[in-house]
Scaffold this motif. Structure first.
Motif, PDB file in Angstrom:
ATOM      1  N   VAL A  40      -6.668  10.625   7.003  1.00  0.00           N
ATOM      2  CA  VAL A  40      -5.935   9.474   7.529  1.00  0.00           C
ATOM      3  C   VAL A  40      -5.836   9.638   9.034  1.00  0.00           C
ATOM      4  O   VAL A  40      -5.517  10.724   9.523  1.00  0.00           O
ATOM      5  N   GLU A  41      -6.125   8.577   9.765  1.00  0.00           N
ATOM      6  CA  GLU A  41      -5.983   8.573  11.231  1.00  0.00           C
ATOM      7  C   GLU A  41      -5.432   7.228  11.668  1.00  0.00           C
ATOM      8  O   GLU A  41      -5.583   6.233  10.960  1.00  0.00           O
ATOM      9  N   THR A  42      -4.805   7.228  12.835  1.00  0.00           N
ATOM     10  CA  THR A  42      -4.338   5.964  13.406  1.00  0.00           C
ATOM     11  C   THR A  42      -4.868   5.804  14.823  1.00  0.00           C
ATOM     12  O   THR A  42      -5.097   6.786  15.530  1.00  0.00           O
ATOM     13  N   THR A  43      -5.056   4.555  15.206  1.00  0.00           N
ATOM     14  CA  THR A  43      -5.427   4.226  16.576  1.00  0.00           C
ATOM     15  C   THR A  43      -4.476   3.130  17.039  1.00  0.00           C
ATOM     16  O   THR A  43      -4.407   2.105  16.369  1.00  0.00           O
ATOM     17  N   PRO A  44      -3.703   3.353  18.105  1.00  0.00           N
ATOM     18  CA  PRO A  44      -3.617   4.560  18.928  1.00  0.00           C
ATOM     19  C   PRO A  44      -2.978   5.718  18.163  1.00  0.00           C
ATOM     20  O   PRO A  44      -2.427   5.533  17.085  1.00  0.00           O
ATOM     21  N   GLY A  45      -3.047   6.900  18.762  1.00  0.00           N
ATOM     22  CA  GLY A  45      -2.614   8.118  18.088  1.00  0.00           C
ATOM     23  C   GLY A  45      -1.179   8.531  18.341  1.00  0.00           C
ATOM     24  O   GLY A  45      -0.696   9.465  17.711  1.00  0.00           O
ATOM     25  N   THR A  56      -6.842   4.200   9.416  1.00  0.00           N
ATOM     26  CA  THR A  56      -8.151   4.390   8.802  1.00  0.00           C
ATOM     27  C   THR A  56      -8.077   5.516   7.783  1.00  0.00           C
ATOM     28  O   THR A  56      -7.610   6.609   8.098  1.00  0.00           O
ATOM     29  N   ILE A  57      -8.546   5.224   6.570  1.00  0.00           N
ATOM     30  CA  ILE A  57      -8.585   6.200   5.491  1.00  0.00           C
ATOM     31  C   ILE A  57     -10.045   6.442   5.158  1.00  0.00           C
ATOM     32  O   ILE A  57     -10.780   5.493   4.871  1.00  0.00           O
ATOM     33  N   LYS A  58     -10.470   7.707   5.233  1.00  0.00           N
ATOM     34  CA  LYS A  58     -11.860   8.064   4.937  1.00  0.00           C
ATOM     35  C   LYS A  58     -11.894   9.015   3.753  1.00  0.00           C
ATOM     36  O   LYS A  58     -11.138   9.987   3.697  1.00  0.00           O
ATOM     37  N   ASP A  59     -12.803   8.723   2.819  1.00  0.00           N
ATOM     38  CA  ASP A  59     -12.968   9.551   1.636  1.00  0.00           C
ATOM     39  C   ASP A  59     -14.455   9.625   1.333  1.00  0.00           C
ATOM     40  O   ASP A  59     -15.099   8.603   1.118  1.00  0.00           O
ATOM     41  N   ASP A  60     -15.008  10.820   1.334  1.00  0.00           N
ATOM     42  CA  ASP A  60     -16.442  10.992   1.112  1.00  0.00           C
ATOM     43  C   ASP A  60     -16.859  10.797  -0.344  1.00  0.00           C
ATOM     44  O   ASP A  60     -18.040  10.704  -0.639  1.00  0.00           O
ATOM     45  N   ARG A  61     -15.890  10.738  -1.231  1.00  0.00           N
ATOM     46  CA  ARG A  61     -16.230  10.531  -2.644  1.00  0.00           C
ATOM     47  C   ARG A  61     -16.611   9.073  -2.884  1.00  0.00           C
ATOM     48  O   ARG A  61     -16.174   8.179  -2.184  1.00  0.00           O
ATOM     49  N   ASN A  62     -17.429   8.826  -3.889  1.00  0.00           N
ATOM     50  CA  ASN A  62     -17.885   7.480  -4.210  1.00  0.00           C
ATOM     51  C   ASN A  62     -16.887   6.817  -5.156  1.00  0.00           C
ATOM     52  O   ASN A  62     -16.722   7.257  -6.288  1.00  0.00           O
ATOM     53  N   HIS A  63     -16.222   5.771  -4.679  1.00  0.00           N
ATOM     54  CA  HIS A  63     -15.248   5.050  -5.499  1.00  0.00           C
ATOM     55  C   HIS A  63     -15.742   3.646  -5.847  1.00  0.00           C
ATOM     56  O   HIS A  63     -14.953   2.799  -6.242  1.00  0.00           O
ATOM     57  N   SER A  64     -17.028   3.386  -5.697  1.00  0.00           N
ATOM     58  CA  SER A  64     -17.528   2.030  -5.904  1.00  0.00           C
ATOM     59  C   SER A  64     -17.326   1.547  -7.338  1.00  0.00           C
ATOM     60  O   SER A  64     -17.176   0.361  -7.573  1.00  0.00           O
ATOM     61  N   ASN A  65     -17.291   2.448  -8.312  1.00  0.00           N
ATOM     62  CA  ASN A  65     -17.078   2.050  -9.701  1.00  0.00           C
ATOM     63  C   ASN A  65     -15.625   2.248 -10.129  1.00  0.00           C
ATOM     64  O   ASN A  65     -15.303   2.127 -11.297  1.00  0.00           O
ATOM     65  N   ASN A 102      -7.466  -2.213  -2.285  1.00  0.00           N
ATOM     66  CA  ASN A 102      -8.375  -1.796  -3.353  1.00  0.00           C
ATOM     67  C   ASN A 102      -9.450  -0.912  -2.755  1.00  0.00           C
ATOM     68  O   ASN A 102      -9.935  -1.158  -1.656  1.00  0.00           O
ATOM     69  N   ILE A 103      -9.832   0.122  -3.483  1.00  0.00           N
ATOM     70  CA  ILE A 103     -10.856   1.054  -3.005  1.00  0.00           C
ATOM     71  C   ILE A 103     -12.229   0.496  -3.360  1.00  0.00           C
ATOM     72  O   ILE A 103     -12.518   0.262  -4.524  1.00  0.00           O
ATOM     73  N   THR A 104     -13.037   0.278  -2.337  1.00  0.00           N
ATOM     74  CA  THR A 104     -14.400  -0.179  -2.587  1.00  0.00           C
ATOM     75  C   THR A 104     -15.411   0.598  -1.757  1.00  0.00           C
ATOM     76  O   THR A 104     -16.561   0.695  -2.128  1.00  0.00           O
ATOM     77  N   GLU A 105     -14.994   1.124  -0.652  1.00  0.00           N
ATOM     78  CA  GLU A 105     -15.903   1.824   0.273  1.00  0.00           C
ATOM     79  C   GLU A 105     -15.375   3.223   0.543  1.00  0.00           C
ATOM     80  O   GLU A 105     -14.270   3.576   0.160  1.00  0.00           O
ATOM     81  N   ARG A 106     -16.165   3.986   1.283  1.00  0.00           N
ATOM     82  CA  ARG A 106     -15.746   5.342   1.680  1.00  0.00           C
ATOM     83  C   ARG A 106     -14.739   5.306   2.828  1.00  0.00           C
ATOM     84  O   ARG A 106     -14.118   6.303   3.136  1.00  0.00           O
ATOM     85  N   GLU A 107     -14.602   4.143   3.467  1.00  0.00           N
ATOM     86  CA  GLU A 107     -13.641   3.988   4.556  1.00  0.00           C
ATOM     87  C   GLU A 107     -12.875   2.692   4.346  1.00  0.00           C
ATOM     88  O   GLU A 107     -13.468   1.644   4.106  1.00  0.00           O
ATOM     89  N   SER A 108     -11.561   2.779   4.414  1.00  0.00           N
ATOM     90  CA  SER A 108     -10.694   1.615   4.287  1.00  0.00           C
ATOM     91  C   SER A 108      -9.785   1.566   5.498  1.00  0.00           C
ATOM     92  O   SER A 108      -9.437   2.599   6.072  1.00  0.00           O
ATOM     93  N   THR A 109      -9.398   0.359   5.896  1.00  0.00           N
ATOM     94  CA  THR A 109      -8.504   0.213   7.045  1.00  0.00           C
ATOM     95  C   THR A 109      -7.394  -0.778   6.727  1.00  0.00           C
ATOM     96  O   THR A 109      -7.557  -1.677   5.903  1.00  0.00           O
ATOM     97  N   ALA A 110      -6.278  -0.572   7.405  1.00  0.00           N
ATOM     98  CA  ALA A 110      -5.145  -1.485   7.327  1.00  0.00           C
ATOM     99  C   ALA A 110      -4.514  -1.535   8.710  1.00  0.00           C
ATOM    100  O   ALA A 110      -4.640  -0.593   9.499  1.00  0.00           O
ATOM    101  N   VAL A 126      -0.086   7.825   2.682  1.00  0.00           N
ATOM    102  CA  VAL A 126      -1.173   7.135   1.988  1.00  0.00           C
ATOM    103  C   VAL A 126      -1.362   7.807   0.631  1.00  0.00           C
ATOM    104  O   VAL A 126      -1.645   9.005   0.553  1.00  0.00           O
ATOM    105  N   PHE A 127      -1.169   7.014  -0.413  1.00  0.00           N
ATOM    106  CA  PHE A 127      -1.388   7.471  -1.776  1.00  0.00           C
ATOM    107  C   PHE A 127      -2.718   6.902  -2.254  1.00  0.00           C
ATOM    108  O   PHE A 127      -2.969   5.702  -2.115  1.00  0.00           O
ATOM    109  N   LEU A 128      -3.561   7.738  -2.801  1.00  0.00           N
ATOM    110  CA  LEU A 128      -4.808   7.314  -3.430  1.00  0.00           C
ATOM    111  C   LEU A 128      -4.566   7.387  -4.923  1.00  0.00           C
ATOM    112  O   LEU A 128      -4.410   8.470  -5.489  1.00  0.00           O
ATOM    113  N   SER A 129      -4.457   6.223  -5.554  1.00  0.00           N
ATOM    114  CA  SER A 129      -4.147   6.148  -6.966  1.00  0.00           C
ATOM    115  C   SER A 129      -5.422   5.825  -7.740  1.00  0.00           C
ATOM    116  O   SER A 129      -5.999   4.754  -7.585  1.00  0.00           O
ATOM    117  N   LEU A 130      -5.859   6.790  -8.545  1.00  0.00           N
ATOM    118  CA  LEU A 130      -7.114   6.672  -9.289  1.00  0.00           C
ATOM    119  C   LEU A 130      -6.840   6.488 -10.772  1.00  0.00           C
ATOM    120  O   LEU A 130      -5.743   6.788 -11.251  1.00  0.00           O
TER     121      LEU A 130
END
Length: 165
Positions: A40-45, A56-65, A102-110, A126-130
């Motif tokens: 998790v990162e924010t801009t500005p910091g 910005t939330i980045k996750d290298d795992r594949n959540h497309s399905n 909703n998780i669809t990509e490896r990077e999500s933003t809000a 940030v909670f990632l609920s799977l």
């Protein structure tokens, strides 16, 4: 008749008598979390009042399905919900305003806008609920940057001089 008189005040209150604030679906899963395997990162910091941040939330795992969701919260040091989430669905989890992505990509933003109040820091949770009741948590702290105070040259003080006696 006596029973009716005892129940009459409750009947007047209607459905609100036993109703608590309704929680968003999935809030109960937030109580049992593991450390998140995402960033998790924010801009500005650094924290500033009345500023819009890109979270910005980045996750290298594949959540497309996956049918998972990201739940984002902004909290003061007193654990009170602060600011407002932009361009995202929101709901309430444990009295905290929560953005839902909703998780669809490896990077999500809000986008989150800080309040006008002068806070020293804000925690972005940030909670990632799977599926299968798996919930991960990451926290990002926004703190105020170092403040610079300009001292006019004529306001400096000199150490008192001592004269030999």
């Amino acid at each position: 008749m006596a029973a009716f008189l005892l129940l009459a005040p409750l009947l007047l209150l209607g459905p609100a008598a036993g109703q608590a604030d309704t929680e968003m679906e999935g809030c109960l899963r937030l109580w049992n979390t593991t450390e998140g395997n995402f960033s998790v990162e924010t801009t500005p910091g650094t924290y500033q009042a009345n500023t819009t941040y890109l979270v910005t939330i980045k996750d290298d795992r594949n959540h497309s399905n996956s049918s998972g969701q990201l739940l984002l919260q902004a909290l003061s040091r007193q654990n009170a919900s602060v600011g407002r989430w932009e361009d995202a669905a929101t709901g309430i989890c444990s009295s905290v305003l929560t953005a839902v992505l909703n998780i669809t990509e490896r990077e999500s933003t809000a986008r989150w806008t800080s309040p006008d109040s002068n806070l020293s820091s804000v925690r972005i949770r940030v909670f990632l609920s799977l599926p299968d009741n798996i919930t991960e948590l990451r926290t990002w702290v926004l703190s105020r940057g170092a403040e610079t105070i300009t001292v006019p040259p004529n306001s400096t003080t000199r150490a008192p001089s001592t004269s030999p006696s």
